[in-house]
Design a protein around this motif. Sequence first.
Motif, mmCIF file in Angstrom:
data_model
loop_
_atom_site.group_PDB
_atom_site.id
_atom_site.type_symbol
_atom_site.label_atom_id
_atom_site.label_comp_id
_atom_site.label_asym_id
_atom_site.label_seq_id
_atom_site.Cartn_x
_atom_site.Cartn_y
_atom_site.Cartn_z
ATOM 1 N N GLY A 330 30.213 -9.800 32.898
ATOM 2 C CA GLY A 330 28.768 -9.873 33.296
ATOM 3 C C GLY A 330 28.026 -10.816 32.833
ATOM 4 O O GLY A 330 27.190 -12.075 33.277
ATOM 5 N N ARG A 331 28.435 -11.020 31.398
ATOM 6 C CA ARG A 331 27.550 -11.895 30.686
ATOM 7 C C ARG A 331 28.163 -13.380 30.765
ATOM 8 O O ARG A 331 27.462 -14.350 30.851
ATOM 9 N N LEU A 332 29.435 -13.624 30.956
ATOM 10 C CA LEU A 332 29.906 -14.861 31.148
ATOM 11 C C LEU A 332 29.822 -15.259 32.678
ATOM 12 O O LEU A 332 29.303 -16.469 32.607
ATOM 13 N N LYS A 333 29.450 -14.260 33.546
ATOM 14 C CA LYS A 333 28.962 -14.753 34.794
ATOM 15 C C LYS A 333 27.517 -15.356 34.770
ATOM 16 O O LYS A 333 27.209 -16.292 35.481
ATOM 17 N N GLY A 334 26.822 -14.580 33.765
ATOM 18 C CA GLY A 334 25.499 -15.176 33.653
ATOM 19 C C GLY A 334 25.362 -16.654 33.368
ATOM 20 O O GLY A 334 24.368 -17.406 33.951
ATOM 21 N N VAL A 335 26.261 -17.030 32.564
ATOM 22 C CA VAL A 335 26.428 -18.579 32.217
ATOM 23 C C VAL A 335 27.326 -19.352 33.437
ATOM 24 O O VAL A 335 26.800 -20.339 34.078
ATOM 25 N N LEU A 336 28.390 -18.828 33.792
ATOM 26 C CA LEU A 336 29.240 -19.390 34.873
ATOM 27 C C LEU A 336 28.411 -19.609 36.042
ATOM 28 O O LEU A 336 28.441 -20.758 36.905
ATOM 29 N N GLY A 337 27.425 -18.647 36.642
ATOM 30 C CA GLY A 337 26.673 -18.608 37.756
ATOM 31 C C GLY A 337 25.211 -19.352 37.571
ATOM 32 O O GLY A 337 24.577 -19.504 38.500
ATOM 33 N N HIS A 338 25.065 -19.863 36.271
ATOM 34 C CA HIS A 338 23.817 -20.440 36.007
ATOM 35 C C HIS A 338 23.657 -21.793 36.886
ATOM 36 O O HIS A 338 24.472 -22.526 36.913
ATOM 37 N N PRO A 339 22.584 -21.784 37.668
ATOM 38 C CA PRO A 339 22.391 -23.117 38.451
ATOM 39 C C PRO A 339 22.290 -24.041 37.499
ATOM 40 O O PRO A 339 21.580 -24.268 36.776
ATOM 41 N N SER A 340 23.055 -25.452 38.399
ATOM 42 C CA SER A 340 22.740 -26.667 37.654
ATOM 43 C C SER A 340 21.788 -27.327 38.605
ATOM 44 O O SER A 340 22.464 -27.544 39.740
ATOM 45 N N SER A 341 20.578 -27.772 37.981
ATOM 46 C CA SER A 341 19.747 -28.330 38.765
ATOM 47 C C SER A 341 20.337 -29.896 39.405
ATOM 48 O O SER A 341 19.956 -30.509 40.501
ATOM 49 N N PHE A 342 21.285 -30.360 38.891
ATOM 50 C CA PHE A 342 21.897 -31.598 39.214
ATOM 51 C C PHE A 342 22.867 -31.839 39.653
ATOM 52 O O PHE A 342 24.089 -31.005 39.356
ATOM 53 N N SER A 343 22.925 -32.527 40.930
ATOM 54 C CA SER A 343 24.130 -32.649 41.664
ATOM 55 C C SER A 343 24.603 -33.632 41.140
ATOM 56 O O SER A 343 24.308 -34.895 40.804
ATOM 57 N N LEU A 344 26.155 -33.539 40.953
ATOM 58 C CA LEU A 344 27.135 -34.709 40.560
ATOM 59 C C LEU A 344 27.264 -35.529 41.835
ATOM 60 O O LEU A 344 27.766 -36.753 41.541
ATOM 61 N N GLU A 345 26.850 -35.074 42.994
ATOM 62 C CA GLU A 345 27.167 -36.071 44.051
ATOM 63 C C GLU A 345 25.973 -36.939 44.275
ATOM 64 O O GLU A 345 25.056 -36.752 43.911
ATOM 65 N N SER A 346 26.210 -38.138 44.812
ATOM 66 C CA SER A 346 25.248 -39.028 45.165
ATOM 67 C C SER A 346 24.862 -39.403 46.552
ATOM 68 O O SER A 346 25.853 -39.378 47.210
ATOM 69 N N SER A 347 23.952 -39.554 47.050
ATOM 70 C CA SER A 347 23.601 -39.651 48.567
ATOM 71 C C SER A 347 23.775 -41.253 48.546
ATOM 72 O O SER A 347 23.837 -41.658 49.694
ATOM 73 N N VAL A 348 23.654 -41.971 47.769
ATOM 74 C CA VAL A 348 23.653 -43.424 47.801
ATOM 75 C C VAL A 348 24.839 -43.931 46.848
ATOM 76 O O VAL A 348 25.045 -43.434 45.964
ATOM 77 N N SER A 349 25.618 -45.128 47.358
ATOM 78 C CA SER A 349 26.624 -45.666 46.593
ATOM 79 C C SER A 349 26.265 -46.849 45.929
ATOM 80 O O SER A 349 25.878 -47.898 46.992
ATOM 81 N N VAL A 350 25.807 -46.998 44.774
ATOM 82 C CA VAL A 350 25.431 -48.442 44.100
ATOM 83 C C VAL A 350 26.402 -48.893 43.134
ATOM 84 O O VAL A 350 27.044 -47.979 42.198
ATOM 85 N N VAL A 351 26.727 -50.235 43.360
ATOM 86 C CA VAL A 351 27.920 -50.579 42.324
ATOM 87 C C VAL A 351 27.475 -50.695 40.962
ATOM 88 O O VAL A 351 27.847 -49.995 40.052
ATOM 89 N N SER A 352 26.289 -51.592 40.697
ATOM 90 C CA SER A 352 25.651 -51.707 39.475
ATOM 91 C C SER A 352 24.282 -51.869 39.829
ATOM 92 O O SER A 352 23.875 -52.534 40.781
ATOM 93 N N LEU A 353 23.507 -51.538 38.647
ATOM 94 C CA LEU A 353 21.983 -51.554 38.761
ATOM 95 C C LEU A 353 21.666 -52.826 38.111
ATOM 96 O O LEU A 353 22.212 -53.119 37.076
ATOM 97 N N ARG A 354 20.526 -53.412 38.496
ATOM 98 C CA ARG A 354 20.086 -54.498 37.745
ATOM 99 C C ARG A 354 19.055 -54.190 36.767
ATOM 100 O O ARG A 354 18.914 -55.067 35.613
ATOM 101 N N GLY A 355 18.253 -53.155 36.882
ATOM 102 C CA GLY A 355 17.522 -52.657 36.005
ATOM 103 C C GLY A 355 15.783 -52.820 36.282
ATOM 104 O O GLY A 355 15.082 -52.888 35.227
ATOM 105 N N LYS A 356 15.662 -52.637 37.630
ATOM 106 C CA LYS A 356 14.228 -52.551 37.685
ATOM 107 C C LYS A 356 13.825 -51.007 37.901
ATOM 108 O O LYS A 356 14.282 -50.280 38.596
ATOM 109 N N ILE A 357 12.893 -50.935 37.022
ATOM 110 C CA ILE A 357 12.305 -49.418 36.988
ATOM 111 C C ILE A 357 10.920 -48.932 37.359
ATOM 112 O O ILE A 357 9.916 -50.054 37.035
ATOM 113 N N ASP A 358 10.629 -48.240 38.251
ATOM 114 C CA ASP A 358 9.348 -48.075 38.691
ATOM 115 C C ASP A 358 8.965 -46.554 38.620
ATOM 116 O O ASP A 358 9.449 -45.587 39.061
#
Length: 606
Positions: A330-358
Amino acid sequence: MNSSSSSVSPDSASLVDILPFLRAYKVRYFFGILVLILVDVLELIPPLLISITIDTLQGLPSSGVLATTLRRFSGGEIGVILWIFLGAIFLQWILRYLWRICFFFAQEYIARDIRRRYYYKLLELDTDFYTKAQTGELLSLASNDVDAVRMMMGAGFLLFVDTLCYFCFVLFLLISWNVELTFYLALTLPFLPFVVLYISRKIHFHFKKVQQQLAVISAHAQETFSGIGVIKNFLREPQEIQRFHRENQDYLRYNLDLAKYQSLFWPFMAFVVSLQSLLVLWIGGQFVQQGEMSSGELVGFIYAMWLLTWPAIALGWTMSMYQKGMASLGRLKGVLGHPSSFSLESSVSVVSLRGKIDFSGVCFTYPQSSHSALENITLRVEPGQTVALVGATGSGKSTLMRLLLRLYSVQEGEIRVDGFSVEELSLAQLRRSIGYMPQETFLFSMTVEENIAFGLEGVDFGVVERAARLACIHEEIEALPERYRTRLGEKGVNLSGGQKQRLALARTLAMSPPILVLDDCLCAVDPQTERRILANLRTLCPRPTILVSTHRLHTVQDADWIVVLEGGQILEQGTHDQLLRRGGWYAHTYRQQQLLQCIEGGPDVG
Ligand SMILES: Nc1ncnc2c1ncn2[C@@H]1O[C@H](COP(=O)(O)OP(=O)(O)OP(=O)(O)O)[C@@H](O)[C@H]1O
Ligand SMILES: [Mg+2]
């Protein structure tokens, strides 16, 4: 580990949760159970043969299906009976080895799988999780809790199957000899597992206290060694010795409590088994006198009865192992099932970024914090620009950088890199494009070269050296005993704070990221070198976009744009000259720092 003071909230585990483990190693479990059943059947042979031998020697007939069948099979020959006995013992020896291999291998594989999943999960979890979780607890989950699940799935599972089969077979044998005597014996049996469970729980409780106290002692000892300088400077040796003595006494007390219950276990079992023997001997003796049983059968009965106490004891252990294993799962499940708010998937595919930040209208409040760390920040950084974030401590500089890296998610507003929202870029893409140097430096116990090449595929010495030159650390590395091959850390060379920071910067630069985020990461480096490093970075081609924060204003006076933060808001912004003319916080602080440098006779502050 005490779950009530746990920083990781445990989940509840049920039998459904152990099914995937059984399924993954079903062949091992299947053969293990099969062989276990065979062994349990073979266990019946010794008591049967003992009873047959005694009856044969006395010329008495045998009763009961099993005894008569076996006696007929041996032809009533003592020699044959002994050979069967020997064969059964040999076969049991081999089969016992086999089922142990099946179950113990399965439990080790399962522990390996859980550890692997757990470690992957820990790498996937976001910063928010780590701000709450305690390192000690996470380590204890990986060792103690994985071990409890391992025991449940191996020893616990086999004990459970063994207990069930064994109990049924032996009971069948006893009934085949004498139903009434078996009934009297059966009355005393249920008592055992509960006593075992009670004592096991007590042992477990005291064992946990012993472990916790050991952790306290270890932590204290470790702290003493790490902070030995402080202890000696403050003449705290007597107090520390006293504190250790108290902790050590407590440790002794808990160990003695544990020893009391551990010592109670086997004597108590022996006592109960002896009482049972007495009962069977008393009632069974009367049956023999009345001619309802042969003396061989009575001896066989007592032998089989001793065999029956094992499953009764094991049932208590199984229950205790199951409870511990499920709690740990149960304790291990608490960590294993902990939601990771960041998806490793991306909805856009960018080869390299130039560096403009807004940054547009960015607001952010830390979880569990009552006040906002950033309010309505709007800022544009063009590719190749160097923008400095300055401001008093706690003004929100690091927070703004963390949001750009998506170490936390923005609550209001938006951050875009090259027009893509950081939420739609994959974390891998984002972090590959941004070289981030946090305030705290961490180097691995590897060689200098391996540390700098940490983010690269393989070690390219040309890249490593160029990065070291840019970070103004090359000469110092060349002066080390084995130059770039010098080992760092615990068993290697220790660097100064400023050297560590520049080495870590070289590691970031080796990745040649289009965006550099430097969060006050050169505070231990002298101001001149810091300024030289920043100047070096601006000579790079293509020029990276640099977001740098510092408390030493003169080191960033050449920046293209300077932003002053206060209480999470932009107080003022502009170039160095514009801000000086404005006469606000920047101009005031800059002049103050300049004055201080002059008084101290420090280096030229430009
Ligand atoms: N992990 C956190 N959880 C809750 N609040 C935090 C956390 N980190 C920072 N804060 C709060 O957010 C505010 C901004 O902190 P931040 O670290 O961004 O300041 P900073 O400008 O980088 O300061 P410094 O110059 O000391 O590094 C502060 O009030 C701080 O107490
Ligand atoms: Mg900071």
